[in-house]
Design a protein around this motif. Structure first.
Motif, short mmCIF file in Angstrom:
data_model
loop_
_atom_site.label_atom_id
_atom_site.label_comp_id
_atom_site.label_asym_id
_atom_site.label_seq_id
_atom_site.Cartn_x
_atom_site.Cartn_y
_atom_site.Cartn_z
N GLU A 26 -19.59 66.47 18.78
CA GLU A 26 -20.66 66.17 19.73
C GLU A 26 -21.56 65.06 19.17
OE1 GLU A 26 -24.56 68.22 21.88
OE2 GLU A 26 -23.54 69.24 20.23
N ASN A 30 -21.93 61.23 20.70
CA ASN A 30 -23.26 60.79 21.11
C ASN A 30 -23.69 59.52 20.40
OD1 ASN A 30 -23.71 62.80 23.01
ND2 ASN A 30 -24.74 64.17 21.58
N ASN A 31 -23.11 59.28 19.23
CA ASN A 31 -23.43 58.08 18.47
C ASN A 31 -22.39 56.97 18.65
OD1 ASN A 31 -25.92 58.33 16.50
ND2 ASN A 31 -24.98 60.36 16.64
N LYS A 52 -22.91 70.69 26.96
CA LYS A 52 -23.94 70.10 26.11
C LYS A 52 -24.37 68.71 26.59
CE LYS A 52 -22.10 72.37 21.91
NZ LYS A 52 -23.32 72.85 21.23
N ASP A 53 -23.81 68.27 27.73
CA ASP A 53 -24.08 66.93 28.26
C ASP A 53 -23.78 65.84 27.23
OD1 ASP A 53 -24.95 67.81 30.79
OD2 ASP A 53 -26.93 68.28 29.98
N THR A 54 -22.66 65.99 26.55
CA THR A 54 -22.26 65.05 25.52
C THR A 54 -21.94 63.70 26.14
OG1 THR A 54 -21.30 66.89 24.29
CG2 THR A 54 -20.66 64.68 23.60
N LYS A 55 -22.37 62.63 25.47
CA LYS A 55 -22.13 61.27 25.94
C LYS A 55 -20.76 60.78 25.48
CE LYS A 55 -27.06 60.17 25.38
NZ LYS A 55 -28.02 59.30 24.65
N ASN A 56 -20.30 59.72 26.10
CA ASN A 56 -19.11 58.99 25.68
C ASN A 56 -17.85 59.85 25.60
OD1 ASN A 56 -20.70 56.57 25.20
ND2 ASN A 56 -21.44 57.59 23.34
#
Length: 286
Positions: A26, A30-31, A52-56
């Motif tokens: 995660e 996100n990074n 967790k609404d993780t990005k990318n």
């Protein structure tokens, strides 16, 4: 060592369905990092990341893999190279525990834990190392435990011995890959507040012997594990920071004050015994 900001690495991480592995991927996504998540339950991993609404998430490659199966691992590495083009960081995080006195363990019990905790690590390293060596860069993070150099009491022999094995693998691997600019760091975890330490990933003997009171130990673990000092989020962040550090990395690191204290006491006791028995030790020389 100096921290740098490099968020374009490809990570190959095992044991990503829950706990530290899930928190780590995660954080990586996100990074902006690209991630191959090795897991028996890829749908579960993806669902948890979405919660967790993780990005990318488009940078995630979740592959159903049995790390105890050499061909399965080989195919996952091949797929990673096809999709991501390279591998920069390998994290051997998969594992589970087993409780039982030595005579309570069946041959099958021992074979199963070694298949995951030891042979699975060998499989991953054997198939990722060629890429790290050829590109002359990379990092391997082998997740072990303070149980790899100490004992926290009886009835942990199956688990502890696998962690001793991981330590030995790491020590040799460091020397083998160092000429190719590939770092290997052994991580000695203390107690972490995850499902692992609370008993979720600890199996136990099916043939307990009353005198050993193994069942009492299992209940004690369930009782005290929720109070473990280790924060899985901070563990994930520290692993990430290591990957973004310039300069020579340490060969091993202990995570957690409990791991530090146990390591310190273990080394001090060993040194004391070594000196106390120095004359006897030297007596076997020619």
């Amino acid at each position: 060592m100096e921290a740098i900001n490099n968020n374009n690495k490809v990570w190959y991480v095992t044991g990503t369905s829950t706990g530290i592995g899930l928190d780590l991927i995660e954080l990586l996504l996100n990074n902006g990092n690209r991630v191959t998540a090795i897991t028996r339950y890829p749908d579960q991993t993806i669902d948890e990341l979405k919660k967790k609404d993780t990005k990318n998430l488009e940078k995630l490659l979740a592959i159903k893999t049995d790390i105890t199966n050499d061909e399965s691992v080989k195919e996952s590495v091949k797929k990673t190279i096809e999709v991501h083009g390279r591998i920069d960081v390998v994290v051997n995080n998969s594992g589970y525990g087993f409780l039982g006195a030595v005579e309570e363990l069946s041959a099958d019990d021992v074979q199963k834990i070694y298949a995951v905790n030891v042979f699975g690590v060998y499989n991953v390293i054997r198939h990722t190392a060629p890429y790290l060596r050829e590109q002359r860069s990379g990092l391997v993070l082998n997740i072990s435990s303070y149980c790899g150099y100490s004992t926290i009491g009886g009835k942990y022999s199956a688990y502890e011995s696998t962690k001793h094995a991981i330590n030995g693998i790491s020590n040799s691997l460091q020397k083998e890959l160092e000429p190719f600019n590939v770092s290997v760091v052994l991580i000695g975890l203390g107690g972490i507040r995850t499902s692992f330490s609370s008993g979720g990933n600890f199996a136990a003997t099916k043939n307990p012997i009353e005198e050993y009171k193994t069942n009492e130990l299992i209940e004690m673990i369930k009782k005290y594990s929720p109070f473990a000092k280790g924060d899985p989020i901070k563990v994930a962040q520290t692993l990430y920071n290591l990957s973004n550090t310039t300069g020579k990395l340490p060969s091993s690191l202990d995570f957690g004050s409990d791991s530090y204290q146990i390591a310190k006491a273990t080394y001090e006791t060993r040194l004391k015994e070594l000196e106390e028995n120095r004359e006897l030790t030297f007596s076997t020389d020619i």
